[in-house]
Enzyme design. Structure first.
Site, PDB file in Angstrom:
ATOM      1  N   CYS A 155      -9.808  -9.922 -25.431  1.00 59.00           N
ATOM      2  CA  CYS A 155     -11.130 -10.064 -26.072  1.00 59.00           C
ATOM      3  C   CYS A 155     -12.221  -9.710 -25.072  1.00 59.00           C
ATOM      4  O   CYS A 155     -13.195  -9.036 -25.408  1.00 59.00           O
ATOM      5  CB  CYS A 155     -11.345 -11.488 -26.581  1.00 59.00           C
ATOM      6  SG  CYS A 155     -10.453 -11.899 -28.093  1.00 59.00           S
ATOM      7  N   ASP A 159      -2.941   0.691 -19.289  1.00 53.79           N
ATOM      8  CA  ASP A 159      -2.310  -0.528 -18.778  1.00 53.79           C
ATOM      9  C   ASP A 159      -2.513  -0.606 -17.263  1.00 53.79           C
ATOM     10  O   ASP A 159      -2.354   0.385 -16.544  1.00 53.79           O
ATOM     11  CB  ASP A 159      -0.808  -0.529 -19.111  1.00 53.79           C
ATOM     12  CG  ASP A 159      -0.201  -1.908 -18.974  1.00 53.79           C
ATOM     13  OD1 ASP A 159       0.174  -2.501 -20.004  1.00 53.79           O
ATOM     14  OD2 ASP A 159      -0.096  -2.408 -17.821  1.00 53.79           O
ATOM     15  N   HIS A 219      -9.912 -10.989 -32.543  1.00 58.36           N
ATOM     16  CA  HIS A 219      -8.772 -11.675 -31.936  1.00 58.36           C
ATOM     17  C   HIS A 219      -7.689 -11.944 -32.974  1.00 58.36           C
ATOM     18  O   HIS A 219      -7.908 -12.647 -33.954  1.00 58.36           O
ATOM     19  CB  HIS A 219      -9.188 -13.003 -31.294  1.00 58.36           C
ATOM     20  CG  HIS A 219      -8.014 -13.664 -30.619  1.00 58.36           C
ATOM     21  ND1 HIS A 219      -7.565 -13.269 -29.379  1.00 58.36           N
ATOM     22  CD2 HIS A 219      -7.164 -14.623 -31.037  1.00 58.36           C
ATOM     23  CE1 HIS A 219      -6.501 -13.971 -29.052  1.00 58.36           C
ATOM     24  NE2 HIS A 219      -6.231 -14.803 -30.048  1.00 58.36           N
ATOM     25  N   HIS A 269      -1.320  -6.294 -29.205  1.00 58.36           N
ATOM     26  CA  HIS A 269      -1.496  -4.996 -28.558  1.00 58.36           C
ATOM     27  C   HIS A 269      -0.255  -4.159 -28.778  1.00 58.36           C
ATOM     28  O   HIS A 269       0.864  -4.667 -28.766  1.00 58.36           O
ATOM     29  CB  HIS A 269      -1.786  -5.138 -27.059  1.00 58.36           C
ATOM     30  CG  HIS A 269      -0.846  -6.039 -26.320  1.00 58.36           C
ATOM     31  ND1 HIS A 269      -0.912  -7.412 -26.407  1.00 58.36           N
ATOM     32  CD2 HIS A 269       0.182  -5.771 -25.493  1.00 58.36           C
ATOM     33  CE1 HIS A 269       0.045  -7.950 -25.652  1.00 58.36           C
ATOM     34  NE2 HIS A 269       0.725  -6.964 -25.096  1.00 58.36           N
ATOM     35  N   HIS A 310       1.798  -1.106 -27.128  1.00 65.16           N
ATOM     36  CA  HIS A 310       1.989  -0.270 -25.948  1.00 65.16           C
ATOM     37  C   HIS A 310       2.340   1.131 -26.424  1.00 65.16           C
ATOM     38  O   HIS A 310       3.207   1.298 -27.283  1.00 65.16           O
ATOM     39  CB  HIS A 310       3.182  -0.758 -25.118  1.00 65.16           C
ATOM     40  CG  HIS A 310       3.067  -2.129 -24.555  1.00 65.16           C
ATOM     41  ND1 HIS A 310       2.803  -2.372 -23.218  1.00 65.16           N
ATOM     42  CD2 HIS A 310       3.198  -3.356 -25.126  1.00 65.16           C
ATOM     43  CE1 HIS A 310       2.790  -3.679 -22.998  1.00 65.16           C
ATOM     44  NE2 HIS A 310       3.026  -4.305 -24.145  1.00 65.16           N
TER      45      HIS A 310
END
Ligand code: AMP
Length: 113
Positions: free
Chosen positions: A7, A30, A46, A99, A101
């Protein structure tokens, strides 16, 4: 969520290497890359994980996946790439903000460890 790491990144209270941003999502590199290409796509709202998703998130979900596909194409992943999201401790989720990746630029084993 005020204390959530991602956030804070989404609100730009913490620095990140931003690759793409819209009103609803952020994609950034990342900090500890596991492949030559390793970025994370997050919703600005969120959401702790896939477990908290509802049908109302359909738009933001597709936006994240399409953004990752576009980035993969732009950053040269001719051999393919992987999109993955970890949910909970057994999967190794370390940041409790949804999230995805995007990993690319090298051959990957399956199944993951
Ligand atoms: P996961 O283990 O699936 O929850 O993934 C969390 C990811 O966030 C890891 O790959 C971390 O390297 C990455 N990460 C942690 N802190 C930061 C940060 N400040 N900026 C960018 N990536 C981060």
């Amino acid at each position: 969520m005020t204390d959530c790491l991602f956030c804070k990144i989404a609100r730009k209270e913490l620095d990140s290497d931003i690759v793409h941003e819209s009103d609803d999502i952020m994609v950034f590199r990342d900090i500890n890359p596991a492949a030559p290409l390793h970025v994370l796509a997050v919703p600005k709202e969120h959401v702790a994980s896939v477990d908290e998703l509802t049908r109302d998130h359909a738009g933001v979900l597709s936006e994240m996946l399409i953004a990752l596909s576009t980035i993969a194409g732009r950053e040269g992943t001719d051999g393919g790439y992987r999109i993955v999201t970890n949910v909970g401790p057994d999967a190794g989720q370390s940041v409790l903000h949804l999230h995805f990746h995007l990993l690319g630029g090298r051959a990957m084993a399956w199944p993951p460890g």
